[in-house]
Design a protein around this motif. Structure first.
Motif, short mmCIF file in Angstrom:
data_model
loop_
_atom_site.label_atom_id
_atom_site.label_comp_id
_atom_site.label_asym_id
_atom_site.label_seq_id
_atom_site.Cartn_x
_atom_site.Cartn_y
_atom_site.Cartn_z
N ALA A 113 -55.26 83.26 38.51
CA ALA A 113 -56.55 83.45 37.85
C ALA A 113 -56.93 82.29 36.94
O ALA A 113 -58.11 82.03 36.74
N LEU A 131 -63.83 81.72 44.80
CA LEU A 131 -62.79 82.71 44.53
C LEU A 131 -63.19 83.57 43.34
O LEU A 131 -63.72 83.06 42.35
N THR A 132 -62.95 84.89 43.46
CA THR A 132 -63.27 85.83 42.40
C THR A 132 -62.02 86.60 42.00
O THR A 132 -61.05 86.71 42.76
N ALA A 133 -62.03 87.16 40.80
CA ALA A 133 -60.87 87.86 40.23
C ALA A 133 -60.50 89.09 41.04
O ALA A 133 -61.36 89.82 41.53
N ARG A 134 -59.18 89.30 41.17
CA ARG A 134 -58.64 90.52 41.75
C ARG A 134 -57.90 91.29 40.67
O ARG A 134 -57.55 90.73 39.64
N ARG A 148 -57.03 85.38 41.90
CA ARG A 148 -58.42 85.30 42.36
C ARG A 148 -58.39 84.90 43.82
O ARG A 148 -57.47 84.21 44.28
#
Length: 91
Positions: free
Chosen positions: A19, A42-45, A50
């Protein structure tokens, strides 16, 4: 890290990074998106990583790199190989 999910006529590739390393926004760019930054950001998980998933048709090879803030380009350590300065992915 690369996560691969085979489907009937395509492969879903999930590109995964920590992240906060590198800091700021990161996108994956390659021949599958005409090397356009921001197309696959890319996005946060929930697991603290991410990621972004890209669906790639058929059996093929693709060149790609990551692009982070500050025009910082870098490659994927778990890629299938390299093609010049780019990471190489086989689907």
């Amino acid at each position: 890290m690369l996560e691969r999910t085979p489907r009937k006529d395509r492969t879903e590739i999930t590109f995964v990074l920590p992240a906060d390393n590198p800091p700021g926004p990161v996108s994956v760019v390659g021949d599958f998106n005409d090397w356009q930054p921001g197309t696959h950001t890319l996005t946060a998980r929930k697991d603290g990583m991410r990621a972004v998933t890209v669906s790639l048709a058929g059996r093929n090879s693709h060149s790609f790199r990551y692009l982070a803030a500050g025009d910082y380009w870098f490659n994927e350590d778990q890629a299938d190989g390299a093609e010049g300065p780019n990471s190489l992915l086989h689907t």
